[in-house]
Design an enzyme around this catalytic site. Structure first.
Site, PDB file in Angstrom:
ATOM      1  N   THR A   1       5.649 -29.872   2.170  1.00  0.00           N
ATOM      2  CA  THR A   1       5.309 -29.603   0.765  1.00  0.00           C
ATOM      3  C   THR A   1       4.323 -30.658   0.255  1.00  0.00           C
ATOM      4  OG1 THR A   1       7.459 -28.594   0.456  1.00  0.00           O
ATOM      5  CG2 THR A   1       6.306 -29.245  -1.541  1.00  0.00           C
TER       6      THR A   1
ATOM      7  N   GLU B   1      16.058 -31.474  -5.256  1.00  0.00           N
ATOM      8  CA  GLU B   1      14.745 -31.096  -4.724  1.00  0.00           C
ATOM      9  C   GLU B   1      13.797 -32.289  -4.701  1.00  0.00           C
ATOM     10  OE1 GLU B   1      13.862 -28.561  -2.913  1.00  0.00           O
ATOM     11  OE2 GLU B   1      12.391 -27.712  -4.298  1.00  0.00           O
TER      12      GLU B   1
END
Ligand code: HSE
Length: 291
Positions: A168, A120
Site C-alpha cells: 500500500t 489499519e
C-alpha cells in the site's frame, strides 16, 4: 469465546479514491476471540507467515488497546496481505466487532469504524476508513471525515488476485499530487453515476462509474498485465474494471450471467503474461457477522 467472520473488501472502485468501498460476499477472515489478561495473537491461513503476531505490529493489537479489551485472538486469514482486498482491514473489523461484543462496550457499527481504522494505520502508516467501513457495515460505503453512508447494494463482481505483491505504501507513493479540472469534472460525474448505480443495483451504471483517469493509470504500472486483463474482462462483458484498493487485485463489475466467463478470461489474461492468479466470483455482501 466469540467467532467473527469479517469480509474482504474492495476500496476506491476507481472514481472513489479513499472514499468508496464494498464488502465482498467472499473471501473473509474468521477470527476467534477469548477474554484474557493481555493481548496475544495467533495467525493461520493465507499469507499468515508474513503477518507479525506481536500485538504492537498487528492490526488487531491497536484495536484491542483502543477498546481496552485484552483477549487471545486467533485469526484465520481468508485473503492474503498486500492483495488490495482489505486483508488487514478485515482482521481489524473482526476484532473491533468481536471485542465490542465480548466486553459489552456498546459501540454502534458506525462508531467502530474509526476504532478499526486505528488498526489499519499500524500496517499502512495512515488511517483509512474505506476498507474497514464496508467490512464492518456491509454493502457499499462512502467514508468521509463526516462519517459513513451505507447502501445495501447487490452487484455481481469478479476479483482476480495475481501472484504479485504491491505494498500500500508503494501504491500511495505513485498517486499524482495534482489533477486537472477536466479530470476532476470527469471524476465527479463517474462517482455520482457509480453511487446512483449502487442505489439501483445497476451493474451497467456501477461499471461506467468505475472509470478513473487520475489514480488508476499511475498505479497500473505496478501491476504486470493490468491493461491486458482489463481489456480482456471488458471484451468478455464486464461493465467496468479497475484496481481493487492499492492492488494488485483487479476487480470487475458485471451482470450475473457474464461472471463465470469474465473470471476465466481474467485468469487466462494474467496466465498469458506468465503471472499466476486466483479468482473470486463474488458480489457485494454483508458486514462482519458474530457467531
Ligand atoms: N484507499 C486506499 C488506497 C486503500 O487505495 O491506497 C488501501 O488502504
Amino acid at each position: 469465546m466469540l467467532t467473527v467472520r469479517a469480509p474482504a473488501t474492495s476500496a476506491n472502485l476507481g472514481s472513489g479514491f479513499d472514499v468508496f468501498g464494498v464488502a465482498l460476499e467472499r473471501p473473509a477472515d474468521v477470527v476467534r476471540l477469548e477474554k484474557a489478561d493481555r493481548v496475544t495473537i495467533e495467525m493461520t491461513g493465507a499469507g499468515s507467515q508474513y503477518i507479525p503476531e506481536d500485538p504492537d505490529k498487528n492490526t488487531v493489537g491497536a484495536v484491542a488497546e483502543a477498546l481496552d479489551a485484552p483477549a487471545h485472538i486467533q485469526i484465520d486469514k481468508g485473503v492474503r496481505p498486500a492483495s488490495g482486498l482489505g486483508s488487514s482491514a478485515a482482521s481489524a473489523a473482526a476484532a473491533a466487532v468481536g471485542l465490542n461484543e465480548l466486553y459489552d462496550r456498546g459501540y454502534s457499527r458506525e462508531e467502530l469504524v474509526p476504532i478499526a481504522a486505528k488498526g489499519e494505520a499500524v500496517v499502512s502508516g495512515d488511517a483509512h476508513d474505506d476498507n474497514v467501513a464496508p467490512s464492518i457495515m456491509g454493502g457499499f460505503t462512502i467514508a468521509t471525515d463526516k462519517g459513513v453512508t451505507q447502501v445495501d447494494a447487490d452487484i455481481p463482481l469478479v476479483a482476480c488476485l495475481p501472484d504479485i505483491v504491491v505494498s500500500t505504501r508503494d501504491a500511495r507513493n505513485v498517486v499524482p499530487e495534482t489533477a486537472r479540472v477536466d479530470q476532476m469534472v470527469e471524476t465527479v460525474g463517474n462517482a455520482a453515476s457509480l453511487t446512483t448505480g449502487m442505489h439501483r443495483d445497476d451493474p451497467e451504471l456501477v461499471g461506467q462509474g468505475m472509470h478513473d483517469t487520475v489514480v488508476t493509470p499511475a498505479r497500473a504500472q505496478l501491476i504486470d498485465g493490468y491493461e491486458q486483463v482489463r481489456e480482456a474482462a471488458l471484451a468478455a462483458g464486464a461493465t467496468g474494471v479497475t484496481i481493487s484498493g492499492a492492488g494488485p487485485t483487479v476487480i470487475a463489475a458485471c451482470a450475473e450471467e457474464d461472471r463465470r466467463k469474465i473470471a476465466s478470461t481474467m485468469l487466462d489474461a494474467f496466465g498469458e503474461r506468465g503471472v499466476d492468479a486466483r479468482v473470486y466470483q463474488t458480489r457485494i455482501g454483508g458486514g462482519a457477522e458474530v457467531f
